[in-house]
Design an enzyme around this catalytic site. Structure first.
Site, short mmCIF file in Angstrom:
data_model
loop_
_atom_site.label_atom_id
_atom_site.label_comp_id
_atom_site.label_asym_id
_atom_site.label_seq_id
_atom_site.Cartn_x
_atom_site.Cartn_y
_atom_site.Cartn_z
N HIS A 148 -0.53 23.09 -12.10
CA HIS A 148 -1.98 22.79 -12.17
C HIS A 148 -2.49 22.68 -13.89
O HIS A 148 -3.42 21.97 -14.18
CB HIS A 148 -2.71 23.76 -11.43
CG HIS A 148 -4.07 23.05 -10.92
ND1 HIS A 148 -4.92 22.28 -11.70
CD2 HIS A 148 -4.81 23.37 -9.70
CE1 HIS A 148 -5.88 22.12 -11.00
NE2 HIS A 148 -5.85 22.79 -9.82
N ASP B 262 0.04 3.66 -1.69
CA ASP B 262 0.65 2.68 -0.98
C ASP B 262 1.99 1.97 -1.82
O ASP B 262 1.43 1.34 -2.98
CB ASP B 262 0.07 1.51 -0.59
CG ASP B 262 0.60 0.31 0.28
OD1 ASP B 262 2.03 0.68 0.59
OD2 ASP B 262 0.11 -0.58 0.56
#
Length: 470
Positions: free
Chosen positions: A170, A413
């Site tokens: 992170h 996508d």
């Protein structure tokens, strides 16, 4: 006997930016990054339908994924870099040098793809074979720790689908930055599949912004955070328990809060404000979803025995979430800034307020007020972020949120369509809840939970019963 979701390793390699494409670069950590130095790695999975055999995947799809990943790392090089942690008082920083790369593992799984991506409760251990380990840290002779920041795994389910698994530290990126990386990788992959050789425009306004000088520190938070981190790190002990032992009694499930339910919930809260002649509350989709789940989680912890035991109804329960600060500060920060830019928010309520008749209303009020406060001062109380996190996490009765419906997870996508499912795996251990937009219904929210089997049954019963009443 192999487990149903065990994976067979097909290939292990390293992927980095094209040679000589990125100069040696050192990025300092800002006060937004430092609180995440001891955070568990984030673990995100993307599942896609892809009805091809393994050989087709290896010969046709895999080379494009590798090439597009390398081109993406050219612009998102911090994720292929190392975190350098020298001994105190020297400051940690992110360092890229030519040739540095991320570990990529290619695996095959013969498990049931549809079962793995289902919403109903499944063994919490089912997803962990698809999350690669980060390479272990190296310790140099001067005691400097060199920590890889990400790794990747591509798992093919023959004639069913593939999974892209990415753990990352992170400290390198928040959720918005990470999903910027993933969508850019997906975009480049799509363009290569279509034969577009100009995969990414070097002048594109969508390229990540790496200049850390845009982060101002008017309150002098950085030195205080570093001091607190050094003190905390000196006493911190890594959890060495095996994942199978930690998760033996846990199941994970995804609950969908539909658009119609969210609208009714907002209407219910707004009507209560009118009836009570109160000022309108901040009733966003995020706020009402968090409030609902927080209350149901507390209620699900009650067992027939506990209802007659000495429960302290005046004990404080805590809820934690983060808020993107890119458009909330007095100094301008580009929306494409790559790193961390999050305010850490805590709210608390007594148990009796949460499980009482107006529990959801009380939770909406508390969370909504904190969100509203961000608009007038996102860094208000920031000097206590680390101390509050440490104190509250040690007290228990603590629920945190991973992910956000605004990250556009299902827009990733690669050329095979939207993900069929995305999962945040670290909640199995951290105890957080995950939030994302729903992949199947506009305006709906997916909530990921990992609970004991008993608590999951209780939560599901409460969730289904109360939603039917909305």
């Amino acid at each position: 006997m192999a487990q149903p979701n065990s994976v067979k390793v097909l290939e292990i390699c390293q992927i980095g930016p094209p040679p000589k494409s990125v100069p040696t670069t050192s990025l300092p950590l800002t006060f937004f990054d430092i609180p995440w130095l001891l955070c568990r790695p984030m673990q995100r999975l993307f599942f896609y339908e892809l009805p091809y055999p393994t050989d087709h995947f290896k010969q046709t799809i895999l080379p494009i994924l590798k090439h597009s990943l390398s081109l993406t790392f050219q612009h998102f090089f911090p994720l292929a870099s190392n975190l350098i942690c020298p001994p105190q008082p020297l400051k940690p920083h992110i360092l890229y040098t030519d040739g540095v790369s991320a570990l990529l593992t290619i695996t095959e799984c013969m498990g049931d793809f549809d079962h793995i991506i289902a919403n109903y409760p499944r063994d919490a251990r089912d997803l962990h074979p698809f999350v690669p380990q980060l390479n272990p840290a190296r310790v140099l002779p001067d005691n400097t720790r060199v920590v890889p920041l990400t790794s990747l795994q591509l798992t093919v389910f023959p004639n069913s689908g593939i999974c892209i698994g990415v753990p990352f530290c992170h400290v390198a990126a928040d959720g918005k930055a990470f999903h910027h990386f993933m969508k850019s990788w997906a975009s480049i992959c799509r363009k290569i599949i279509k034969g577009d050789l100009d995969c990414i425009d070097s002048n594109s306004t969508l390229l990540p912004f790496h200049n850390r000088e845009v982060i101002k520190d008017p309150n002098g938070l950085e030195p205080n955070f570093l001091e607190e981190w050094w003190n905390w790190a000196s006493t911190w002990k890594e959890d060495t328990r095996l994942i199978n032992d930690v998760l033996a009694d846990k199941v994970r499930a995804t609950f969908v809060l539909g658009q119609a339910h969210i609208k009714r919930l907002k209407h219910m809260i707004t009507s209560q404000c009118v009836d009570k002649e109160l000022e309108p509350l901040h009733v966003s989709t995020f706020v009402v979803t968090c409030a609902l789940i927080w209350v149901y989680l507390i209620k699900s912890q009650d067992s027939p025995v506990s209802k007659f035991s000495d429960i302290d109804n005046d004990e404080l329960y805590y809820f934690n979430f983060v808020a993107d600060c890119r458009n909330r500060l007095e100094f301008p920060i580009p929306s494409t800034y790559f790193g961390n830019c999050l305010a850490i928010c805590f709210v608390s309520l007594k148990r009796c307020e949460l499980v009482g008749e107006n529990g959801i209303f009380s939770a909406v009020k508390a969370i909504g007020n904190k969100v509203r406060e961000l608009e007038s001062g996102a860094l208000e109380g920031a000097e206590k972020w680390l101390l509050d996190w440490k104190e509250i996490s040690e007290l228990g009765h603590f629920v945190a949120v991973a992910g956000s419906p605004r990250l556009g997870v299902y827009e990733t996508d690669f050329g095979w369509g939207r993900p069929k499912k995305s999962e945040v795996v670290q909640i199995d251990v951290s105890g957080a809840i995950s939030l994302a937009e729903c992949g199947d219904e506009d305006g709906a929210i997916e909530v990921g939970l990992a609970l004991s089997r008993e608590n999951m049954d209780n939560f599901n019963a409460i969730f289904q019963h109360d939603l039917n009443l909305l």
